[in-house]
Design an enzyme around this catalytic site. Structure first.
Site, short mmCIF file in Angstrom:
data_model
loop_
_atom_site.label_atom_id
_atom_site.label_comp_id
_atom_site.label_asym_id
_atom_site.label_seq_id
_atom_site.Cartn_x
_atom_site.Cartn_y
_atom_site.Cartn_z
N ALA A 40 -5.65 1.23 -6.56
CA ALA A 40 -5.50 -0.22 -6.44
C ALA A 40 -4.45 -0.55 -5.37
O ALA A 40 -4.67 -1.44 -4.53
CB ALA A 40 -5.10 -0.83 -7.77
N GLU A 74 8.44 10.33 -14.38
CA GLU A 74 7.92 8.95 -14.27
C GLU A 74 8.08 8.19 -15.59
O GLU A 74 7.44 7.16 -15.81
CB GLU A 74 6.46 8.99 -13.81
CG GLU A 74 6.27 9.67 -12.46
CD GLU A 74 6.41 8.74 -11.24
OE1 GLU A 74 6.03 7.57 -11.34
OE2 GLU A 74 6.90 9.21 -10.19
N ASP A 129 -0.82 7.25 -18.58
CA ASP A 129 -1.17 6.00 -19.28
C ASP A 129 -2.34 5.25 -18.63
O ASP A 129 -2.71 4.16 -19.06
CB ASP A 129 0.06 5.09 -19.49
CG ASP A 129 0.61 4.47 -18.21
OD1 ASP A 129 0.02 4.66 -17.14
OD2 ASP A 129 1.66 3.80 -18.31
N CYS A 139 1.57 -0.74 -18.22
CA CYS A 139 2.59 -0.40 -17.21
C CYS A 139 3.75 -1.38 -17.26
O CYS A 139 4.88 -1.04 -16.92
CB CYS A 139 2.02 -0.48 -15.81
SG CYS A 139 0.64 0.59 -15.50
N ARG A 164 9.93 3.95 -5.12
CA ARG A 164 10.37 3.90 -6.50
C ARG A 164 11.61 4.76 -6.74
O ARG A 164 12.28 4.62 -7.78
CB ARG A 164 9.23 4.33 -7.43
CG ARG A 164 7.93 3.50 -7.18
CD ARG A 164 7.13 3.29 -8.41
NE ARG A 164 7.88 2.57 -9.41
CZ ARG A 164 7.42 2.24 -10.62
NH1 ARG A 164 6.17 2.57 -10.95
NH2 ARG A 164 8.17 1.60 -11.48
N ARG A 219 2.82 13.42 -10.29
CA ARG A 219 4.18 12.84 -10.25
C ARG A 219 5.11 13.35 -11.35
O ARG A 219 6.32 13.25 -11.24
CB ARG A 219 4.07 11.31 -10.38
CG ARG A 219 3.31 10.63 -9.27
CD ARG A 219 3.72 9.18 -9.26
NE ARG A 219 2.76 8.30 -8.65
CZ ARG A 219 2.91 6.98 -8.60
NH1 ARG A 219 3.97 6.43 -9.17
NH2 ARG A 219 2.02 6.21 -8.03
N HIS A 259 -0.79 8.30 -13.45
CA HIS A 259 0.04 8.46 -14.66
C HIS A 259 -0.90 8.71 -15.83
O HIS A 259 -2.03 8.20 -15.85
CB HIS A 259 0.84 7.18 -14.97
CG HIS A 259 1.96 6.89 -14.01
ND1 HIS A 259 2.20 5.63 -13.51
CD2 HIS A 259 2.89 7.69 -13.47
CE1 HIS A 259 3.26 5.67 -12.70
NE2 HIS A 259 3.68 6.92 -12.66
N GLY A 275 0.82 -1.23 0.00
CA GLY A 275 0.00 0.00 0.00
C GLY A 275 0.84 1.27 0.00
O GLY A 275 0.57 2.21 0.73
N LEU A 276 1.87 1.28 -0.86
CA LEU A 276 2.86 2.36 -0.77
C LEU A 276 2.57 3.56 -1.66
O LEU A 276 3.21 4.60 -1.52
CB LEU A 276 4.24 1.80 -1.14
CG LEU A 276 4.81 0.72 -0.22
CD1 LEU A 276 6.15 0.21 -0.74
CD2 LEU A 276 4.97 1.25 1.20
O1 SUG Z 1 4.02 3.51 -9.33
N1 SUG Z 1 2.44 0.66 -8.06
C1 SUG Z 1 2.97 1.39 -9.18
C2 SUG Z 1 2.16 1.14 -10.41
C3 SUG Z 1 2.83 1.69 -11.63
C4 SUG Z 1 1.97 1.62 -12.83
N2 SUG Z 1 2.67 2.12 -13.97
C5 SUG Z 1 2.11 2.84 -14.94
N3 SUG Z 1 0.95 3.40 -14.80
N4 SUG Z 1 2.81 3.03 -16.00
C6 SUG Z 1 3.05 2.87 -8.88
O2 SUG Z 1 2.14 3.40 -8.23
C7 SUG Z 1 2.50 -0.19 -5.77
C8 SUG Z 1 3.48 -0.58 -4.73
C9 SUG Z 1 2.87 -0.97 -3.40
O3 SUG Z 1 1.85 -0.39 -3.00
O4 SUG Z 1 3.44 -1.84 -2.73
C10 SUG Z 1 3.15 0.55 -6.93
O5 SUG Z 1 4.26 1.01 -6.82
#
Ligand code: SUG
Length: 424
Positions: free
Chosen positions: A27, A170, A240, A355, A136, A202, A238, A20-21
């Site tokens: 999601a 990003e 996308d 993604c 990230r 972002r 994002h 949940g970071l």
């Molecule tokens: O950066 N999820 C990623 C998902 C990235 C999707 N990429 C694109 N849309 N191109 C993010 O939010 C979840 C990690 C966690 O909650 O443990 C995460 O990093």
């Protein structure tokens, strides 16, 4: 050989988990705390790669990055030796950040400008700094290392370090390229957000502008487009998540951009022949678009020159989206096929088919062949995953020395099997 689009998918790493970071990624927030299934996740990803290969497309992959990232923990003065011990919540969150398998979403690895677009005629790749999310922010030094290995021939490629951390970037998730065909000079679209809303924006405009300069893009074929604040507030962290482009086609939600008509006009002026397929909110609401991930699709040109939209099966299962797609296929628009794929483990963290891949238009013969896939090589990777990837991880397991050992050994087995020990 002619330039082709190569999709480099991130192989889901053995530490894949739901912590949940990602604030603003609905999601990730809603699945935080759930058990994850790294083996199933990686096999789902490999099935998607196999599926695209079977369509006659060129497919590559990138390896997971070293996790847990001990360098990152060390820099934050979190004692990795006590990694299994209970930590105060703020430190536990940083420890989870060091374990994240988020590098699987290679659309965030870099921004790519293919050779026909750049002043020096080379394909330029700029690693994304991903500074907005701590988990990230530590990806890029290892990402750039991998990019420099895969695209090591400097006559054809230039790989840049990330832009300075003062401006969030990003990568390709906020960048689209349109062209009459992949090998023709393209129009590059950089989409940025303005801060101030309930969720972080972002992508900073200045990061996008710095990358366009570094890549030597022609200003007449470069657009900087503001993402709509309501899209970010609704969970489109994002671009996308609400738009995707391929060759002459842009497929976007009506509420993707701050100034939709101005954006479409600028695209048509710069690329006569552009076709813009807009999904109205009356058919698919912004909330539905984000929930279903309809736009986080791979829009692909098949060998017979028709276009296919590879969508997550979640999108196919939602009646409003299905009915809009059925209407689109029944009409005579440019997108002729809709192909659902199951990437549910990644989707639960906000990562759909788009993604999971980085697009690079290049001659495959100029890429390190160890990063390119055929069915036998996919089978090889799947065998390593089946033997070494943990079956299940509970977020409470993060920090366990035994799990750390298993995750490190799994990646080492992959590098051995794929002959990529240079990344160890
Ligand atoms: O950066 N999820 C990623 C998902 C990235 C999707 N990429 C694109 N849309 N191109 C993010 O939010 C979840 C990690 C966690 O909650 O443990 C995460 O990093």
């Amino acid at each position: 050989m002619a330039l082709v689009e190569i999709n480099f998918d991130g192989l889901v790493g053995p530490s894949h988990n739901y912590a949940g970071l990602s604030l603003g990624n609905l999601a990730s927030a809603s699945h935080g705390g759930d058990p994850s299934y790294p083996r199933a996740a990686a096999l789902q990803g490999l099935d998607k790669m196999r599926h695209n290969l079977a369509l006659g497309l060129t497919q590559g992959f990138f390896c997971p990055l070293p996790r847990p990232n001990l360098r990152f923990l060390d820099a934050l003065a979190i004692n990795a030796d006590a990694a299994g011990a209970p930590l105060p919540p703020d430190q536990a969150r940083l420890r989870a950040a060091a374990w994240s398998a988020s590098a699987m979403w290679t659309a965030n690895a870099a921004t790519v400008s293919p050779a026909p677009d750049t002043a020096d005629g080379r394909c330029h790749l700029s690693a994304a700094n991903l500074v907005t999310m701590p988990h990230r922010s530590h990806e890029w030094p290892d990402t750039v290392r991998q990019l420099r290995l895969a695209f090591s021939v400097t006559a054809h490629f230039a790989v840049h370090d990330a832009v300075p951390a003062c401006f969030g970037d990003e990568g390709a998730a906020n960048h689209m390229r349109m062209a009459l065909d992949h090998g023709a000079p393209g129009l590059e679209l950089f989409v940025y957000g303005r801060p101030g809303g309930r969720f972080p924006a972002r992508q900073h405009e200045q990061a996008s502008r710095a990358i366009a300069r570094a890549h030597g893009l022609d200003p007449a074929r470069t657009l900087f487009i503001e993402q709509s604040a309501e899209a970010i507030a609704a969970g489109a962290f994002h671009n996308d998540v609400v738009a995707v482009a391929n060759e002459r086609v842009l497929f976007a939600h009506e509420q993707a951009f701050a100034d939709p008509e101005g954006t479409y006009g600028a695209i048509r002026a710069a690329l006569p022949g552009a076709e813009i397929v807009v999904v109205p909110a009356s058919a698919v609401s912004l909330a539905e678009a984000i929930k279903s991930y309809l736009f986080n699709a791979q829009l692909l040109t098949l060998p017979d020159a028709t276009m296919a939209l590879v969508i997550p099966s979640e999108a196919w299962d939602r009646p409003a989206v299905r009915s809009w797609l059925d209407g689109m296929i029944a009409g005579n628009g440019p997108i002729r096929h809709v192909l659902p794929v199951d990437v549910r483990q990644s989707m639960a963290n906000g990562g759909g088919p788009a993604c999971l891949r980085l697009r690079v238009v290049a001659d495959p013969a100029t890429v390190d062949p160890r990063f390119l896939l055929d069915p036998a090589r996919i089978d090889l990777l799947a065998g390593v995953v089946a033997r070494h990837w943990p079956e299940q991880i509970d977020p409470a397991d993060l920090g366990s020395p035994a799990l750390a050992e298993a995750v490190i050994a799994a990646r080492a087995a992959l590098l051995d099997a794929a002959d990529l020990r240079d990344l160890a």
